[in-house]
Design a protein around this motif. Structure first.
Motif, PDB file in Angstrom:
ATOM      1  N   LYS A 118       7.611 -38.615 143.581  1.00  0.00           N
ATOM      2  CA  LYS A 118       7.102 -39.955 143.871  1.00  0.00           C
ATOM      3  C   LYS A 118       6.299 -40.007 145.166  1.00  0.00           C
ATOM      4  O   LYS A 118       6.439 -40.902 145.979  1.00  0.00           O
ATOM      5  CB  LYS A 118       8.247 -40.967 143.928  1.00  0.00           C
ATOM      6  CG  LYS A 118       9.000 -41.100 142.615  1.00  0.00           C
ATOM      7  CD  LYS A 118      10.130 -42.079 142.729  1.00  0.00           C
ATOM      8  CE  LYS A 118      10.903 -42.119 141.418  1.00  0.00           C
ATOM      9  NZ  LYS A 118      12.086 -42.951 141.499  1.00  0.00           N
ATOM     10  N   GLY A 119       5.459 -39.008 145.378  1.00  0.00           N
ATOM     11  CA  GLY A 119       4.595 -38.992 146.545  1.00  0.00           C
ATOM     12  C   GLY A 119       5.285 -38.648 147.848  1.00  0.00           C
ATOM     13  O   GLY A 119       4.721 -38.844 148.924  1.00  0.00           O
ATOM     14  N   GLN A 120       6.506 -38.105 147.782  1.00  0.00           N
ATOM     15  CA  GLN A 120       7.247 -37.732 148.989  1.00  0.00           C
ATOM     16  C   GLN A 120       7.740 -36.290 148.867  1.00  0.00           C
ATOM     17  O   GLN A 120       8.096 -35.847 147.776  1.00  0.00           O
ATOM     18  CB  GLN A 120       8.444 -38.652 149.195  1.00  0.00           C
ATOM     19  CG  GLN A 120       8.057 -40.091 149.437  1.00  0.00           C
ATOM     20  CD  GLN A 120       9.278 -40.960 149.684  1.00  0.00           C
ATOM     21  OE1 GLN A 120      10.398 -40.499 149.766  1.00  0.00           O
ATOM     22  NE2 GLN A 120       9.049 -42.252 149.795  1.00  0.00           N
ATOM     23  N   LEU A 121       7.774 -35.614 149.992  1.00  0.00           N
ATOM     24  CA  LEU A 121       8.318 -34.267 150.022  1.00  0.00           C
ATOM     25  C   LEU A 121       9.834 -34.375 150.204  1.00  0.00           C
ATOM     26  O   LEU A 121      10.306 -34.954 151.175  1.00  0.00           O
ATOM     27  CB  LEU A 121       7.700 -33.473 151.176  1.00  0.00           C
ATOM     28  CG  LEU A 121       8.101 -32.016 151.267  1.00  0.00           C
ATOM     29  CD1 LEU A 121       7.637 -31.242 150.030  1.00  0.00           C
ATOM     30  CD2 LEU A 121       7.517 -31.390 152.531  1.00  0.00           C
ATOM     31  N   VAL A 122      10.563 -33.814 149.264  1.00  0.00           N
ATOM     32  CA  VAL A 122      12.032 -33.850 149.306  1.00  0.00           C
ATOM     33  C   VAL A 122      12.508 -32.475 149.769  1.00  0.00           C
ATOM     34  O   VAL A 122      12.113 -31.445 149.213  1.00  0.00           O
ATOM     35  CB  VAL A 122      12.628 -34.183 147.926  1.00  0.00           C
ATOM     36  CG1 VAL A 122      14.149 -34.209 147.994  1.00  0.00           C
ATOM     37  CG2 VAL A 122      12.067 -35.484 147.406  1.00  0.00           C
ATOM     38  N   VAL A 123      13.322 -32.461 150.833  1.00  0.00           N
ATOM     39  CA  VAL A 123      13.830 -31.215 151.414  1.00  0.00           C
ATOM     40  C   VAL A 123      15.350 -31.223 151.279  1.00  0.00           C
ATOM     41  O   VAL A 123      16.007 -32.159 151.675  1.00  0.00           O
ATOM     42  CB  VAL A 123      13.434 -31.102 152.899  1.00  0.00           C
ATOM     43  CG1 VAL A 123      13.967 -29.811 153.494  1.00  0.00           C
ATOM     44  CG2 VAL A 123      11.923 -31.199 153.066  1.00  0.00           C
ATOM     45  N   GLU A 124      15.881 -30.127 150.738  1.00  0.00           N
ATOM     46  CA  GLU A 124      17.336 -29.998 150.554  1.00  0.00           C
ATOM     47  C   GLU A 124      17.840 -28.791 151.327  1.00  0.00           C
ATOM     48  O   GLU A 124      17.281 -27.700 151.212  1.00  0.00           O
ATOM     49  CB  GLU A 124      17.618 -29.835 149.060  1.00  0.00           C
ATOM     50  CG  GLU A 124      19.076 -29.798 148.695  1.00  0.00           C
ATOM     51  CD  GLU A 124      19.235 -29.699 147.188  1.00  0.00           C
ATOM     52  OE1 GLU A 124      19.475 -28.578 146.698  1.00  0.00           O
ATOM     53  OE2 GLU A 124      19.103 -30.729 146.513  1.00  0.00           O
ATOM     54  N   TYR A 125      18.897 -28.997 152.106  1.00  0.00           N
ATOM     55  CA  TYR A 125      19.503 -27.901 152.874  1.00  0.00           C
ATOM     56  C   TYR A 125      20.808 -27.504 152.255  1.00  0.00           C
ATOM     57  O   TYR A 125      21.493 -28.247 151.653  1.00  0.00           O
ATOM     58  CB  TYR A 125      19.736 -28.320 154.333  1.00  0.00           C
ATOM     59  CG  TYR A 125      18.468 -28.293 155.139  1.00  0.00           C
ATOM     60  CD1 TYR A 125      18.084 -27.131 155.786  1.00  0.00           C
ATOM     61  CD2 TYR A 125      17.666 -29.413 155.238  1.00  0.00           C
ATOM     62  CE1 TYR A 125      16.925 -27.086 156.535  1.00  0.00           C
ATOM     63  CE2 TYR A 125      16.498 -29.374 155.979  1.00  0.00           C
ATOM     64  CZ  TYR A 125      16.121 -28.218 156.624  1.00  0.00           C
ATOM     65  OH  TYR A 125      14.978 -28.187 157.347  1.00  0.00           O
ATOM     66  N   SER A 148      16.913 -24.957 151.409  1.00  0.00           N
ATOM     67  CA  SER A 148      17.243 -24.192 150.204  1.00  0.00           C
ATOM     68  C   SER A 148      16.317 -24.558 149.057  1.00  0.00           C
ATOM     69  O   SER A 148      15.989 -23.718 148.228  1.00  0.00           O
ATOM     70  CB  SER A 148      18.701 -24.416 149.802  1.00  0.00           C
ATOM     71  OG  SER A 148      18.935 -25.790 149.554  1.00  0.00           O
ATOM     72  N   ARG A 149      15.877 -25.823 149.017  1.00  0.00           N
ATOM     73  CA  ARG A 149      14.953 -26.290 147.964  1.00  0.00           C
ATOM     74  C   ARG A 149      13.984 -27.290 148.564  1.00  0.00           C
ATOM     75  O   ARG A 149      14.306 -27.964 149.548  1.00  0.00           O
ATOM     76  CB  ARG A 149      15.710 -26.982 146.835  1.00  0.00           C
ATOM     77  CG  ARG A 149      16.562 -26.064 145.998  1.00  0.00           C
ATOM     78  CD  ARG A 149      17.248 -26.793 144.850  1.00  0.00           C
ATOM     79  NE  ARG A 149      16.298 -27.524 144.033  1.00  0.00           N
ATOM     80  CZ  ARG A 149      16.569 -28.676 143.419  1.00  0.00           C
ATOM     81  NH1 ARG A 149      17.759 -29.230 143.535  1.00  0.00           N
ATOM     82  NH2 ARG A 149      15.671 -29.278 142.685  1.00  0.00           N
ATOM     83  N   MET A 150      12.833 -27.424 147.914  1.00  0.00           N
ATOM     84  CA  MET A 150      11.838 -28.386 148.342  1.00  0.00           C
ATOM     85  C   MET A 150      10.946 -28.715 147.150  1.00  0.00           C
ATOM     86  O   MET A 150      10.589 -27.829 146.382  1.00  0.00           O
ATOM     87  CB  MET A 150      11.009 -27.775 149.472  1.00  0.00           C
ATOM     88  CG  MET A 150      10.232 -28.759 150.277  1.00  0.00           C
ATOM     89  SD  MET A 150       9.414 -27.965 151.675  1.00  0.00           S
ATOM     90  CE  MET A 150      10.769 -27.178 152.503  1.00  0.00           C
ATOM     91  N   TRP A 151      10.603 -30.001 146.982  1.00  0.00           N
ATOM     92  CA  TRP A 151       9.737 -30.411 145.888  1.00  0.00           C
ATOM     93  C   TRP A 151       9.109 -31.755 146.233  1.00  0.00           C
ATOM     94  O   TRP A 151       9.515 -32.424 147.168  1.00  0.00           O
ATOM     95  CB  TRP A 151      10.502 -30.470 144.565  1.00  0.00           C
ATOM     96  CG  TRP A 151      11.570 -31.522 144.506  1.00  0.00           C
ATOM     97  CD1 TRP A 151      11.456 -32.783 143.980  1.00  0.00           C
ATOM     98  CD2 TRP A 151      12.912 -31.434 144.983  1.00  0.00           C
ATOM     99  NE1 TRP A 151      12.632 -33.478 144.108  1.00  0.00           N
ATOM    100  CE2 TRP A 151      13.549 -32.668 144.727  1.00  0.00           C
ATOM    101  CE3 TRP A 151      13.644 -30.444 145.622  1.00  0.00           C
ATOM    102  CZ2 TRP A 151      14.862 -32.926 145.076  1.00  0.00           C
ATOM    103  CZ3 TRP A 151      14.957 -30.703 145.973  1.00  0.00           C
ATOM    104  CH2 TRP A 151      15.554 -31.930 145.691  1.00  0.00           C
ATOM    105  N   VAL A 152       8.097 -32.135 145.446  1.00  0.00           N
ATOM    106  CA  VAL A 152       7.430 -33.423 145.614  1.00  0.00           C
ATOM    107  C   VAL A 152       7.917 -34.354 144.526  1.00  0.00           C
ATOM    108  O   VAL A 152       7.923 -33.999 143.344  1.00  0.00           O
ATOM    109  CB  VAL A 152       5.896 -33.289 145.546  1.00  0.00           C
ATOM    110  CG1 VAL A 152       5.224 -34.651 145.582  1.00  0.00           C
ATOM    111  CG2 VAL A 152       5.393 -32.412 146.671  1.00  0.00           C
TER     112      VAL A 152
END
Length: 133
Positions: free
Chosen positions: A126-133, A120-124
């Motif tokens: 602190k140097g990591q790809l954050v994925v939210e479902y 549903s969302r995704m962003w960078v």
């Protein structure tokens, strides 16, 4: 997953391949790519570094780089193209936004292990790809 990509610029075919992605802070991403371009018999082989803002479209399931900008460009080989013309072209491109770069299309992936749901969302962060479902 979305490479190689082919773009057409003023009668020239340009192929971007072999991406190497670096995640930075504050939703910024850098990508190093190999470039092969041709126009008629003229050919160019180069590498480039582009950077831009990560954008995830939850409706289409696409992870993109918005407003990518050319940060570095190195020519490896060319024929029938004057080096001055290449340098002038690169100087004009630096600091200009390029077309959106598609990095990943989640709807084209086999995500059966998570029920084929797209994030549903995704962003960078602190140097990591954050994925939210």
């Amino acid at each position: 997953m979305a490479f190689p990509q082919t773009q057409y610029y003023q009668g020239s075919q340009v192929i971007f391949s072999n991406p190497y992605v670096t995640l930075a802070a504050d939703n910024i991403i850098a990508i190093n790519v190999d470039i092969k371009g041709n126009e008629g018999d003229a050919m160019l082989s180069a590498s480039a570094e582009l950077s831009g803002e990560v954008h995830y479209n939850g409706t289409t399931g696409e992870l993109q780089i918005m407003r990518p900008q050319l940060d570095d460009f190195t020519v490896h080989d060319s024929n029938q193209i004057e080096e001055e013309k290449i340098a002038e072209w690169v100087a004009q491109l630096k600091g200009q936004s390029a077309p959106v770069i598609l990095l990943l299309d989640f709807k084209q992936l086999d995500l059966s292990f998570i029920g084929n749901r797209v994030p549903s969302r995704m962003w960078v962060e602190k140097g990591q790809l954050v994925v939210e479902y």
